[in-house]
Design an enzyme around this catalytic site. Structure first.
Site, PDB file in Angstrom:
ATOM      1  N   GLU B  48       0.829  -1.209   0.000  1.00 11.12           N
ATOM      2  CA  GLU B  48       0.000   0.000   0.000  1.00 11.12           C
ATOM      3  C   GLU B  48       0.866   1.264   0.000  1.00 11.12           C
ATOM      4  OE1 GLU B  48      -3.043  -0.018  -0.589  1.00 11.12           O
ATOM      5  OE2 GLU B  48      -3.613  -2.068  -0.130  1.00 11.12           O
ATOM      6  N   ASN B  52       1.322   3.903  -3.088  1.00 17.03           N
ATOM      7  CA  ASN B  52       0.978   5.316  -2.904  1.00 17.03           C
ATOM      8  C   ASN B  52       2.123   6.230  -3.326  1.00 17.03           C
ATOM      9  OD1 ASN B  52      -1.562   4.797  -1.966  1.00 17.03           O
ATOM     10  ND2 ASN B  52      -1.122   5.224   0.180  1.00 17.03           N
ATOM     11  N   ARG B 108      -9.285   3.966  -7.648  1.00 13.01           N
ATOM     12  CA  ARG B 108      -8.717   3.818  -6.311  1.00 13.01           C
ATOM     13  C   ARG B 108      -9.887   3.820  -5.334  1.00 13.01           C
ATOM     14  NH1 ARG B 108      -4.422   1.879  -8.115  1.00 13.01           N
ATOM     15  NH2 ARG B 108      -4.274   1.313  -5.931  1.00 13.01           N
TER      16      ARG B 108
HETATM   17  N1  LIG Z   1       3.035   9.099  -0.884  1.00  8.08           N
HETATM   18  C1  LIG Z   1       2.011   9.920  -1.145  1.00  8.08           C
HETATM   19  N2  LIG Z   1       2.217  11.116  -1.782  1.00  8.08           N
HETATM   20  C2  LIG Z   1       1.188  11.967  -2.054  1.00  8.08           C
HETATM   21  N3  LIG Z   1      -0.105  11.719  -1.735  1.00  8.08           N
HETATM   22  C3  LIG Z   1      -0.379  10.558  -1.090  1.00  8.08           C
HETATM   23  C4  LIG Z   1       0.651   9.613  -0.768  1.00  8.08           C
HETATM   24  N4  LIG Z   1       0.069   8.563  -0.129  1.00  8.08           N
HETATM   25  C5  LIG Z   1      -1.249   8.850  -0.073  1.00  8.08           C
HETATM   26  N5  LIG Z   1      -1.538  10.035  -0.644  1.00  8.08           N
HETATM   27  C6  LIG Z   1      -2.862  10.675  -0.718  1.00  8.08           C
HETATM   28  O1  LIG Z   1      -3.699  10.065   0.248  1.00  8.08           O
HETATM   29  C7  LIG Z   1      -4.892   9.549  -0.374  1.00  8.08           C
HETATM   30  C8  LIG Z   1      -5.368   8.313   0.357  1.00  8.08           C
HETATM   31  O2  LIG Z   1      -4.438   7.226   0.218  1.00  8.08           O
HETATM   32  P1  LIG Z   1      -4.982   5.733   0.321  1.00  8.08           P
HETATM   33  O3  LIG Z   1      -3.859   4.808   0.046  1.00  8.08           O
HETATM   34  O4  LIG Z   1      -5.711   5.570   1.604  1.00  8.08           O
HETATM   35  O5  LIG Z   1      -6.085   5.676  -0.832  1.00  8.08           O
HETATM   36  P2  LIG Z   1      -5.840   5.611  -2.423  1.00  8.08           P
HETATM   37  O6  LIG Z   1      -4.413   5.326  -2.718  1.00  8.08           O
HETATM   38  O7  LIG Z   1      -6.411   6.839  -3.020  1.00  8.08           O
HETATM   39  O8  LIG Z   1      -6.738   4.369  -2.839  1.00  8.08           O
HETATM   40  P3  LIG Z   1      -6.342   2.808  -2.646  1.00  8.08           P
HETATM   41  O9  LIG Z   1      -5.119   2.753  -1.757  1.00  8.08           O
HETATM   42  O10 LIG Z   1      -7.533   2.202  -1.984  1.00  8.08           O
HETATM   43  O11 LIG Z   1      -6.101   2.275  -3.991  1.00  8.08           O
HETATM   44  C9  LIG Z   1      -4.511   9.339  -1.820  1.00  8.08           C
HETATM   45  O12 LIG Z   1      -5.645   9.374  -2.684  1.00  8.08           O
HETATM   46  C10 LIG Z   1      -3.549  10.511  -2.068  1.00  8.08           C
HETATM   47  O13 LIG Z   1      -4.266  11.693  -2.341  1.00  8.08           O
HETATM   48 MG   LIG Z   2      -3.364   3.794  -1.821  1.00  5.58          MG
END
Ligand SMILES: Nc1ncnc2c1ncn2[C@@H]1O[C@H](COP(=O)(O)OP(=O)(O)OP(=O)(O)O)[C@@H](O)[C@H]1O
Ligand SMILES: [Mg+2]
Lengths: 114, 146
Positions: B48, B52, B108
């Protein structure tokens, strides 16, 4: 990732082999969607016998196919999930929208009874 | 922190490294003799955070982006850090809210942080817009009650 697709009437059985993550889910999604349009598919059944690992990219993939299928009153079903996949299904709420079956025969029978 | 054992891996921000990173973290944790479920938890949480970093941190053009995975073991606990120098997160609380995603069009689900928090004992996020993001997690191995 190797994936076999089988068509049974209006149901597509998807059998992915390997981990489902961001990297592998992109091609998997394309393959499913292309075939679903071509074969006029109404229901999707994922057989996860050969999937040991799935992260949130798999959740997105399944919810996306669920939306496509339910738009035509079709269903999305899953069978043979491992214990670690079950935890992902539990916390994501996926188990509330997809039909979970123990094995392939049971899943196919239930879908065809609908 | 002074660890009993530690490792650092720096990799290109490419999606094919997602599986590489989680397998490395899981192998490193093997000395703690984790259960199958604990190994799955670590793999999923690392996957995860690395995903990200690649898709949100560096977005569509991860040209020279790198993701760093640091793991340390102290007694029966594994400490994991995933670091990127991407676009950062302006509102960390919002980002960590279950179902929040800035990329719904990419299918996502906004479950990444929720999964990390469920599968690990602690998750801490440090981030600065246009500087990057650090995700720190830890998990005590051998709490066989889960
Ligand atoms: N390393 C990162 N750099 C920039 N933004 C981030 C980063 N990690 C997370 N985010 C932000 O936080 C939000 C939530 O992250 P999360 O992993 O919970 O959900 P997601 O990646 O959008 O969906 P999923 O993980 O369910 O596929 C992301 O949509 C993004 O906007
Ligand atoms: Mg994610």
């Amino acid at each position: 990732m190797e994936t076999s697709l089988k068509i049974l009437g209006q149901t597509m059985i998807v059998v992915p082999i390997g981990d489902i993550d961001h990297h592998t889910s992109i091609a998997l999604r394309e393959k499913i969607d292309k075939e679903a349009v071509r074969e006029n598919i109404k229901n999707i059944l994922f057989d996860f016998s050969n999937v040991e690992f799935m992260d949130s990219s798999g959740i997105g993939l399944i919810i996306g196919r669920y939306k496509l299928m339910s738009a035509n009153n079709g269903i999305t079903a899953v069978c043979h999930i491992s214990d670690s996949l079950r935890r992902i299904f539990d916390i994501s709420g996926l188990k509330k929208i997809v039909h979970l079956y123990g094995n392939l025969d049971e899943a196919i029978n239930q879908i065809q009874l609908r | 922190m002074e660890y009993d054992n530690e490792m650092i891996l720096e990799m290109s921000a490419k999606s094919r490294n997602e599986s590489f990173a989680r397998v490395v973290a899981a192998s490193f944790a093997a000395s703690l003799d984790p259960t199958v479920a604990e190994v799955a938890d670590i793999k999923t949480a690392v996957s995860e955070a690395v995903t990200n970093a690649i898709i949100h941190g560096y977005g569509e053009s991860p040209k020279n982006g790198t993701v760093t995975l640091k793991c340390g073991i102290l007694q029966d606990t594994i400490y994991i850090e995933i670091i990127d120098f991407g676009k950062g997160i302006s509102d960390i609380e919002e980002a960590m809210t279950p179902l929040y995603t800035s990329a719904p069009e990419d299918e996502r689900s906004g479950m990444g942080f929720t999964i990390m928090e469920t599968f690990m004992d602690s998750v801490e996020v440090l981030s600065q817009p246009s500087k990057g993001t650090v995700v720190r997690m830890s998990k005590k191995i051998g709490q066989r009650d889960i």
